[in-house]
Design a protein around this motif. Structure first.
Motif, PDB file in Angstrom:
ATOM      1  N   CYS A  13      35.812  40.151  46.930  1.00  0.00           N
ATOM      2  CA  CYS A  13      36.793  39.855  45.889  1.00  0.00           C
ATOM      3  C   CYS A  13      37.463  41.162  45.463  1.00  0.00           C
ATOM      4  CB  CYS A  13      36.116  39.197  44.698  1.00  0.00           C
ATOM      5  SG  CYS A  13      37.207  38.900  43.294  1.00  0.00           S
ATOM      6  N   ASP A  14      38.790  41.161  45.442  1.00  0.00           N
ATOM      7  CA  ASP A  14      39.521  42.353  45.033  1.00  0.00           C
ATOM      8  C   ASP A  14      39.516  42.536  43.520  1.00  0.00           C
ATOM      9  OD1 ASP A  14      40.361  43.301  47.599  1.00  0.00           O
ATOM     10  OD2 ASP A  14      41.772  41.636  47.677  1.00  0.00           O
ATOM     11  N   GLY A  15      39.081  41.520  42.775  1.00  0.00           N
ATOM     12  CA  GLY A  15      39.017  41.636  41.329  1.00  0.00           C
ATOM     13  C   GLY A  15      37.710  42.210  40.837  1.00  0.00           C
ATOM     14  N   CYS A  16      36.585  41.590  41.250  1.00  0.00           N
ATOM     15  CA  CYS A  16      35.292  42.007  40.707  1.00  0.00           C
ATOM     16  C   CYS A  16      34.350  42.590  41.747  1.00  0.00           C
ATOM     17  CB  CYS A  16      34.613  40.821  40.024  1.00  0.00           C
ATOM     18  SG  CYS A  16      34.093  39.514  41.158  1.00  0.00           S
ATOM     19  N   THR A  34      42.701  32.881  65.102  1.00  0.00           N
ATOM     20  CA  THR A  34      43.517  31.665  65.086  1.00  0.00           C
ATOM     21  C   THR A  34      43.465  30.963  63.736  1.00  0.00           C
ATOM     22  OG1 THR A  34      41.677  30.380  65.995  1.00  0.00           O
ATOM     23  CG2 THR A  34      43.279  31.265  67.559  1.00  0.00           C
ATOM     24  N   ALA A  35      42.364  31.098  63.002  1.00  0.00           N
ATOM     25  CA  ALA A  35      42.260  30.493  61.674  1.00  0.00           C
ATOM     26  C   ALA A  35      41.185  31.224  60.884  1.00  0.00           C
ATOM     27  CB  ALA A  35      41.902  29.014  61.781  1.00  0.00           C
ATOM     28  N   ALA A  36      41.338  31.226  59.565  1.00  0.00           N
ATOM     29  CA  ALA A  36      40.340  31.836  58.689  1.00  0.00           C
ATOM     30  C   ALA A  36      40.228  30.995  57.431  1.00  0.00           C
ATOM     31  CB  ALA A  36      40.739  33.266  58.340  1.00  0.00           C
ATOM     32  N   PHE A  37      39.021  30.816  56.964  1.00  0.00           N
ATOM     33  CA  PHE A  37      38.767  29.995  55.791  1.00  0.00           C
ATOM     34  C   PHE A  37      37.954  30.789  54.787  1.00  0.00           C
ATOM     35  CE2 PHE A  37      39.087  27.369  59.545  1.00  0.00           C
ATOM     36  CZ  PHE A  37      40.089  26.485  59.188  1.00  0.00           C
ATOM     37  N   LEU A  38      38.469  30.929  53.568  1.00  0.00           N
ATOM     38  CA  LEU A  38      37.749  31.626  52.506  1.00  0.00           C
ATOM     39  C   LEU A  38      36.618  30.740  51.993  1.00  0.00           C
ATOM     40  CD1 LEU A  38      40.729  33.113  50.475  1.00  0.00           C
ATOM     41  CD2 LEU A  38      39.085  34.374  51.851  1.00  0.00           C
ATOM     42  N   PRO A  39      35.637  31.327  51.309  1.00  0.00           N
ATOM     43  CA  PRO A  39      34.585  30.514  50.700  1.00  0.00           C
ATOM     44  C   PRO A  39      35.186  29.539  49.687  1.00  0.00           C
ATOM     45  CG  PRO A  39      33.978  32.838  50.679  1.00  0.00           C
ATOM     46  CD  PRO A  39      35.397  32.765  51.128  1.00  0.00           C
ATOM     47  N   LYS A  40      34.501  28.460  49.451  1.00  0.00           N
ATOM     48  CA  LYS A  40      34.985  27.431  48.533  1.00  0.00           C
ATOM     49  C   LYS A  40      35.265  28.018  47.152  1.00  0.00           C
ATOM     50  CE  LYS A  40      34.102  22.851  46.853  1.00  0.00           C
ATOM     51  NZ  LYS A  40      33.496  21.588  47.152  1.00  0.00           N
ATOM     52  N   GLY A  41      36.433  27.728  46.612  1.00  0.00           N
ATOM     53  CA  GLY A  41      36.829  28.199  45.293  1.00  0.00           C
ATOM     54  C   GLY A  41      37.573  29.521  45.302  1.00  0.00           C
ATOM     55  N   TRP A  42      37.571  30.242  46.402  1.00  0.00           N
ATOM     56  CA  TRP A  42      38.262  31.519  46.492  1.00  0.00           C
ATOM     57  C   TRP A  42      39.741  31.272  46.723  1.00  0.00           C
ATOM     58  CZ3 TRP A  42      36.051  36.683  47.801  1.00  0.00           C
ATOM     59  CH2 TRP A  42      34.706  36.773  47.423  1.00  0.00           C
ATOM     60  N   LYS A  43      40.560  32.220  46.313  1.00  0.00           N
ATOM     61  CA  LYS A  43      42.018  32.103  46.453  1.00  0.00           C
ATOM     62  C   LYS A  43      42.574  33.328  47.160  1.00  0.00           C
ATOM     63  CE  LYS A  43      42.106  28.325  44.085  1.00  0.00           C
ATOM     64  NZ  LYS A  43      42.217  27.060  44.740  1.00  0.00           N
ATOM     65  N   PHE A  44      43.643  33.090  47.887  1.00  0.00           N
ATOM     66  CA  PHE A  44      44.360  34.150  48.595  1.00  0.00           C
ATOM     67  C   PHE A  44      45.740  34.250  47.982  1.00  0.00           C
ATOM     68  CE2 PHE A  44      47.500  35.169  51.888  1.00  0.00           C
ATOM     69  CZ  PHE A  44      47.051  36.412  52.282  1.00  0.00           C
ATOM     70  N   ASP A  45      46.166  35.452  47.646  1.00  0.00           N
ATOM     71  CA  ASP A  45      47.486  35.696  47.069  1.00  0.00           C
ATOM     72  C   ASP A  45      48.150  36.846  47.795  1.00  0.00           C
ATOM     73  OD1 ASP A  45      47.906  33.864  45.015  1.00  0.00           O
ATOM     74  OD2 ASP A  45      46.867  35.074  43.529  1.00  0.00           O
ATOM     75  N   CYS A  58      37.304  35.055  39.081  1.00  0.00           N
ATOM     76  CA  CYS A  58      38.406  35.994  38.836  1.00  0.00           C
ATOM     77  C   CYS A  58      39.741  35.264  38.826  1.00  0.00           C
ATOM     78  CB  CYS A  58      38.424  37.101  39.882  1.00  0.00           C
ATOM     79  SG  CYS A  58      37.095  38.292  39.676  1.00  0.00           S
ATOM     80  N   PHE A  59      39.893  34.290  39.704  1.00  0.00           N
ATOM     81  CA  PHE A  59      41.151  33.549  39.768  1.00  0.00           C
ATOM     82  C   PHE A  59      41.353  32.741  38.491  1.00  0.00           C
ATOM     83  CE2 PHE A  59      43.800  29.924  40.959  1.00  0.00           C
ATOM     84  CZ  PHE A  59      44.896  30.603  41.462  1.00  0.00           C
ATOM     85  N   ALA A  60      40.288  32.117  37.995  1.00  0.00           N
ATOM     86  CA  ALA A  60      40.394  31.300  36.792  1.00  0.00           C
ATOM     87  C   ALA A  60      40.608  32.154  35.545  1.00  0.00           C
ATOM     88  CB  ALA A  60      39.139  30.452  36.619  1.00  0.00           C
ATOM     89  N   ALA A  61      39.992  33.329  35.498  1.00  0.00           N
ATOM     90  CA  ALA A  61      40.033  34.161  34.301  1.00  0.00           C
ATOM     91  C   ALA A  61      41.229  35.099  34.261  1.00  0.00           C
ATOM     92  CB  ALA A  61      38.757  34.982  34.196  1.00  0.00           C
ATOM     93  N   ALA A  62      41.800  35.386  35.411  1.00  0.00           N
ATOM     94  CA  ALA A  62      42.825  36.425  35.469  1.00  0.00           C
ATOM     95  C   ALA A  62      44.200  35.881  35.115  1.00  0.00           C
ATOM     96  CB  ALA A  62      42.859  37.052  36.853  1.00  0.00           C
ATOM     97  N   VAL A  63      44.732  36.352  34.011  1.00  0.00           N
ATOM     98  CA  VAL A  63      46.120  36.086  33.699  1.00  0.00           C
ATOM     99  C   VAL A  63      46.964  37.025  34.550  1.00  0.00           C
ATOM    100  CG1 VAL A  63      47.857  36.167  31.893  1.00  0.00           C
ATOM    101  CG2 VAL A  63      45.560  35.359  31.371  1.00  0.00           C
ATOM    102  N   GLU A  64      46.513  38.264  34.636  1.00  0.00           N
ATOM    103  CA  GLU A  64      47.146  39.255  35.488  1.00  0.00           C
ATOM    104  C   GLU A  64      46.048  39.891  36.339  1.00  0.00           C
ATOM    105  OE1 GLU A  64      49.971  43.189  35.251  1.00  0.00           O
ATOM    106  OE2 GLU A  64      48.951  42.523  33.456  1.00  0.00           O
ATOM    107  N   PRO A  65      46.195  39.859  37.661  1.00  0.00           N
ATOM    108  CA  PRO A  65      45.162  40.489  38.480  1.00  0.00           C
ATOM    109  C   PRO A  65      45.014  41.973  38.147  1.00  0.00           C
ATOM    110  CG  PRO A  65      46.721  39.252  39.823  1.00  0.00           C
ATOM    111  CD  PRO A  65      47.260  39.281  38.430  1.00  0.00           C
TER     112      PRO A  65
END
Length: 118
Positions: A13-16, A34-45, A58-65
């Motif tokens: 995680c780039d946040g924590c 060919t494909a990549a899948f993040l762990p469940k609940g993780w987000k890619f931006d 981090c995604f839920a809590a972060a207003v600003e990364p």
């Protein structure tokens, strides 16, 4: 769900800094991704052109990364100046594009305050 030809890989995680297991699938002949899948609940931006992975918390809590690093970033700007924006961003683990944006906001505040004092 793990695919038959999927291989586990670690993602951070780039946040924590939390670590999770992602799944990658590759072409068996060329070895290219060919494909990549993040762990469940993780987000890619994509933030200012840079790829960011964040865990669910981090995604839920972060207003600003990277908002937790902004005060330290601005303190270093006060001490070192905006000429070292790239170095400051790298030292704090902040994407360079975001560092440039913060430095621009910092400069506008500095010049705005100086302009108001004249």
């Amino acid at each position: 769900m793990i695919l038959a030809d999927g291989q586990g890989c670690m993602v951070q995680c780039d946040g924590c800094g939390a670590v999770g297991e992602a799944v990658e699938t590759r072409n068996p002949r060329t070895g290219s991704l060919t494909a990549a899948f993040l762990p469940k609940g993780w987000k890619f931006d994509v933030l200012d052109g840079e790829h960011i992975h964040r865990c669910g918390e981090c995604f839920a809590a972060a207003v600003e990364p990277f908002a937790d690093r902004r005060a330290a970033f601005e303190a270093r700007l006060d001490h070192l100046g905006a000429g070292l924006t790239v170095d400051i961003a790298a030292s704090l683990g902040v994407p360079i594009g975001l560092g440039w944006r913060w430095a621009g906001e910092w400069k506008s505040r500095q010049f705005g305050e100086a302009g108001g004092m004249q």
